[in-house]
Design an enzyme around this catalytic site. Structure first.
Site: not given
Length: 348
Positions: A141-142
């Site tokens: 997700c980063a």
């Protein structure tokens, strides 16, 4: 390092749309007969803040047994299409031809591609043979924010060169009928598919100037989030509750990244956050000292698309750009590691 501008952004989603109600009904049919404790877990479909999601295959495809090879073949098929769509749109919006691009940064963690995605689509896009390829894997997700950070550093070190950053994630391919776990139910309730692209260059006018960027990885947090690679496909890891961790730790990590660029949390007019889930958005508001409801675009994107992992933050950015980017904004995302990534933008 030269000043680097964000010239354009674009997003893309696959053609199949499922309502949250459709997914909830299908999950009940599959899991309830096998899981005596499914009923209380099913509440997550209604509390996730999601109305609909875009996915790579029709619903019936997910309701039949699939192995890793079949899932990855679907990844390669759709990921290439979304890569081309997002990249071509971003380049057109920037007034840049594919032949002008010198470096491509590709971010994806939901499938395996060797050769990597940018090599597979180079002919379709019209990229040069001497293009430099920088694939990034495992950022989860980063990855969108981290990929933008890497792309900005490359653009700043090579004035005059166009850098294209593309992130594609097909999280729906990790939906598993055989995983009778809370983590799998939560993932089924949250994840969708999508792609995003950004065009960057040094010493050019654009939408915004990148003022600071960086990452922070917390020690001894490998168990918070990730993938297990299994015969049937990827299996999600959620071994610790992310919202309380985010509320306690996000602000300090983001503040440290900003400080390296001579900025403070108070200098940021709008935080543009990856909406990992409804509770994560609320936790980020609390951590960053924002009034409840401040992250409205994040909640809207979550409702319309679910959590698409790395590309999601750019769907939020597009909505903020449509409103008018404030003087200073900061993209923030959290992902496996466990880590936080931040990119500060100054409006052009």
């Amino acid at each position: 390092m030269a000043n680097v501008s964000l010239l354009s952004t674009a997003t893309a989603v696959p053609p199949y749309t499922l309502s949250q109600e459709e997914i909830a009904r299908a999950a009940c049919e599959v899991f309830a007969p096998q899981m005596p404790d499914f009923a209380p877990l099913a509440a997550v479909f209604h509390t996730a803040g999601i109305t609909k999601r875009h996915v790579t295959r029709p619903l019936q495809w997910f309701l039949e047994p699939r192995g890793w090879a079949e899932r990855n073949a679907a990844y390669l098929d759709m990921a290439c299409d979304l890569f081309v769509e997002a990249a071509a749109t971003a380049l057109a919006r920037a007034g840049i031809t594919p032949q002008d691009v010198g470096t491509v940064v590709t971010v994806s963690s939901t499938g395996i591609a060797t050769p990597t995605l940018e090599a597979r689509v180079a002919g379709r896009l019209g990229l040069r043979p001497d293009i430099e390829r920088v694939p990034l894997f495992g950022l989860g997700c980063a990855g969108g924010t981290s990929g933008l950070s890497v792309a900005a550093r490359l653009a700043g070190s090579r004035p005059g060169e166009i850098v294209l950053m593309v992130t594609v994630e097909l999280c729906s391919l990790a939906f598993r009928l055989d995983k009778l776990t809370k983590e799998n139910i939560v993932a089924t309730a949250l994840f969708g598919d999508g792609a995003a692209a950004c065009v960057l260059a040094a010493d050019r006018d654009g939408l915004a100037v990148i003022e600071a960027s960086g990452q922070h990885t917390w020690p001894d947090t490998l168990d918070i989030m990730g993938w297990k690679v299994e015969t049937e496909g990827l299996g999600v890891i959620f071994d610790r509750s992310i919202p309380p961790f985010a509320e306690e730790n996000a602000a300090a990590a983001i503040g440290a990244v900003l400080a390296r660029g001579g900025l403070a949390l108070a200098d940021i007019d709008r935080f543009i956050c990856h909406p990992g889930g409804a509770k994560v958005v609320t936790a980020l508001e609390a951590s960053l000292g924002l009034a409840p409801g401040s992250l409205d675009a994040e909640r809207d994107v979550l409702a319309d698309y679910g959590n698409m992992s790395a590309p999601t933050v750019f769907f939020v950015l597009e909505r903020i750009l449509a409103r008018g980017l404030p003087s200073r904004a900061a993209l923030t995302s959290m992902g496996p590691g466990f880590s936080a990534s931040c990119v500060a933008l100054r409006a052009a």
